[in-house]
Scaffold this motif. Sequence first.
Motif, PDB file in Angstrom:
ATOM      1  N   HIS A  46     -11.154   3.795  -0.656  1.00  0.00           N
ATOM      2  CA  HIS A  46     -11.049   4.348   0.657  1.00  0.00           C
ATOM      3  C   HIS A  46     -10.680   3.201   1.653  1.00  0.00           C
ATOM      4  O   HIS A  46      -9.768   3.800   2.574  1.00  0.00           O
ATOM      5  CB  HIS A  46     -12.551   5.007   1.146  1.00  0.00           C
ATOM      6  N   LEU A  47     -11.319   2.343   1.846  1.00  0.00           N
ATOM      7  CA  LEU A  47     -11.031   1.402   2.678  1.00  0.00           C
ATOM      8  C   LEU A  47      -9.309   0.840   2.460  1.00  0.00           C
ATOM      9  O   LEU A  47      -8.723   0.986   3.619  1.00  0.00           O
ATOM     10  CB  LEU A  47     -11.732  -0.001   2.817  1.00  0.00           C
ATOM     11  N   ALA A  48      -9.032   0.621   1.255  1.00  0.00           N
ATOM     12  CA  ALA A  48      -7.506   0.264   1.103  1.00  0.00           C
ATOM     13  C   ALA A  48      -6.686   1.175   1.422  1.00  0.00           C
ATOM     14  O   ALA A  48      -5.635   1.170   1.820  1.00  0.00           O
ATOM     15  CB  ALA A  48      -7.278  -0.041  -0.586  1.00  0.00           C
ATOM     16  N   GLN A  49      -7.009   2.579   1.279  1.00  0.00           N
ATOM     17  CA  GLN A  49      -6.238   3.835   1.632  1.00  0.00           C
ATOM     18  C   GLN A  49      -5.960   3.788   3.360  1.00  0.00           C
ATOM     19  O   GLN A  49      -5.189   4.450   3.737  1.00  0.00           O
ATOM     20  CB  GLN A  49      -6.832   5.087   1.138  1.00  0.00           C
ATOM     21  N   ILE A  75      -4.319  -0.130  -4.862  1.00  0.00           N
ATOM     22  CA  ILE A  75      -3.703   0.685  -3.488  1.00  0.00           C
ATOM     23  C   ILE A  75      -2.919  -0.583  -2.896  1.00  0.00           C
ATOM     24  O   ILE A  75      -1.621  -0.180  -2.375  1.00  0.00           O
ATOM     25  CB  ILE A  75      -4.807   1.238  -2.776  1.00  0.00           C
ATOM     26  N   GLU A  76      -3.426  -1.773  -2.465  1.00  0.00           N
ATOM     27  CA  GLU A  76      -2.830  -2.761  -1.584  1.00  0.00           C
ATOM     28  C   GLU A  76      -2.745  -3.816  -2.635  1.00  0.00           C
ATOM     29  O   GLU A  76      -3.713  -4.900  -2.701  1.00  0.00           O
ATOM     30  CB  GLU A  76      -3.664  -3.132  -0.556  1.00  0.00           C
ATOM     31  N   PRO A  77      -1.450  -3.865  -3.146  1.00  0.00           N
ATOM     32  CA  PRO A  77      -1.249  -5.262  -4.225  1.00  0.00           C
ATOM     33  C   PRO A  77      -1.391  -6.634  -3.614  1.00  0.00           C
ATOM     34  O   PRO A  77      -1.754  -7.501  -4.133  1.00  0.00           O
ATOM     35  CB  PRO A  77       0.237  -4.993  -4.573  1.00  0.00           C
ATOM     36  N   ASP A  78      -1.223  -6.728  -2.425  1.00  0.00           N
ATOM     37  CA  ASP A  78      -1.447  -8.084  -1.655  1.00  0.00           C
ATOM     38  C   ASP A  78      -2.976  -8.191  -1.144  1.00  0.00           C
ATOM     39  O   ASP A  78      -2.992  -9.200  -0.415  1.00  0.00           O
ATOM     40  CB  ASP A  78      -0.319  -8.173  -0.509  1.00  0.00           C
ATOM     41  N   ALA A  79      -3.929  -7.463  -1.451  1.00  0.00           N
ATOM     42  CA  ALA A  79      -5.003  -7.541  -1.034  1.00  0.00           C
ATOM     43  C   ALA A  79      -5.673  -8.791  -1.016  1.00  0.00           C
ATOM     44  O   ALA A  79      -5.410  -9.559  -2.304  1.00  0.00           O
ATOM     45  CB  ALA A  79      -6.018  -6.430  -1.428  1.00  0.00           C
ATOM     46  N   ARG A  80      -6.545  -9.481  -0.083  1.00  0.00           N
ATOM     47  CA  ARG A  80      -7.187 -10.938  -0.203  1.00  0.00           C
ATOM     48  C   ARG A  80      -8.584 -10.470  -0.058  1.00  0.00           C
ATOM     49  O   ARG A  80      -9.017  -9.689   0.476  1.00  0.00           O
ATOM     50  CB  ARG A  80      -6.779 -11.589   1.081  1.00  0.00           C
ATOM     51  N   VAL A  81      -9.234 -11.405  -0.901  1.00  0.00           N
ATOM     52  CA  VAL A  81     -10.724 -11.146  -1.221  1.00  0.00           C
ATOM     53  C   VAL A  81     -11.380 -12.287  -1.075  1.00  0.00           C
ATOM     54  O   VAL A  81     -11.012 -13.307  -2.072  1.00  0.00           O
ATOM     55  CB  VAL A  81     -10.958 -10.498  -2.422  1.00  0.00           C
ATOM     56  N   VAL A 133     -10.938  -6.110   8.597  1.00  0.00           N
ATOM     57  CA  VAL A 133     -11.708  -6.557   7.633  1.00  0.00           C
ATOM     58  C   VAL A 133     -12.570  -5.350   6.814  1.00  0.00           C
ATOM     59  O   VAL A 133     -13.205  -4.680   7.536  1.00  0.00           O
ATOM     60  CB  VAL A 133     -12.336  -7.794   7.777  1.00  0.00           C
ATOM     61  N   GLY A 134     -12.764  -5.356   5.472  1.00  0.00           N
ATOM     62  CA  GLY A 134     -13.728  -4.593   4.857  1.00  0.00           C
ATOM     63  C   GLY A 134     -14.829  -5.804   4.434  1.00  0.00           C
ATOM     64  O   GLY A 134     -14.646  -6.479   3.711  1.00  0.00           O
TER      65      GLY A 134
END
Length: 248
Positions: A46-49, A75-81, A133-134
Amino acid sequence: MYDYYLGGSHNFAADRQLADRGARLWPELPGIMRANRAFLTRAVRHLAQQGIRQFIDLGSGIPTVGNVHEIARTIEPDARVVYVDIDPVAVAHSRAILADAPHTVVLHADVRKPDAILDDPALRGLIDLDRPVGLLVVALMHFIPDSDDPHQLVGRYREALSPGSHLVLSHFSNEGDPEQVDGLLRLSRATPTPLALRPRAAVTRFFDGLELVEPGVVYLPEWRPEEPLDPGDRPERYNDFCGVGRKR
């Protein structure tokens, strides 16, 4: 224990023995763990959307079935974690597992020291706190006793987040069957991190100042299920509340 309940391979004999004991005391426990992971998956998706591209996972443990970066990147290929945990064994395994995963960082840190985490150069090098940020606080705060003021602690993280950020949180409750609650508490006292169970009202307080995303603070299966719930199921048997809040 969590990894074992999820069918993962990153667990040890002592974990399996205690997990099996917990399942005997509370037969719902493995299902609760799976429901908790399913909530995390739905919430991160949901957050990525909503366009969230960076995540901080507090109390992440050893990355297991359905890692946050894997979910977000569908959903977000460049997501950072950034994964954060206090357990040196979990951190060492996490760093080995994620060695080849781009845009991920594993911090060995105590979540009760938010300033040290938020100011960590490794986090700052990956996460821009001036952008949404999530913040994931999933199955964590019930390990923080009242003496550490868990609501103030989460509040410190909330304050550091920019508008548009989201808090994702789940928490074991003390509102379930008294015999099962007592069994779970007795089991947890055999671990270094005994549980502090709290009612729904106390769980809701973690979202103070945030706009709760529908359907609010509910039992795990009730938060935006992908399929309609079975009318014969009893969501309250999971005895674990969850929610997502958005910072305006």
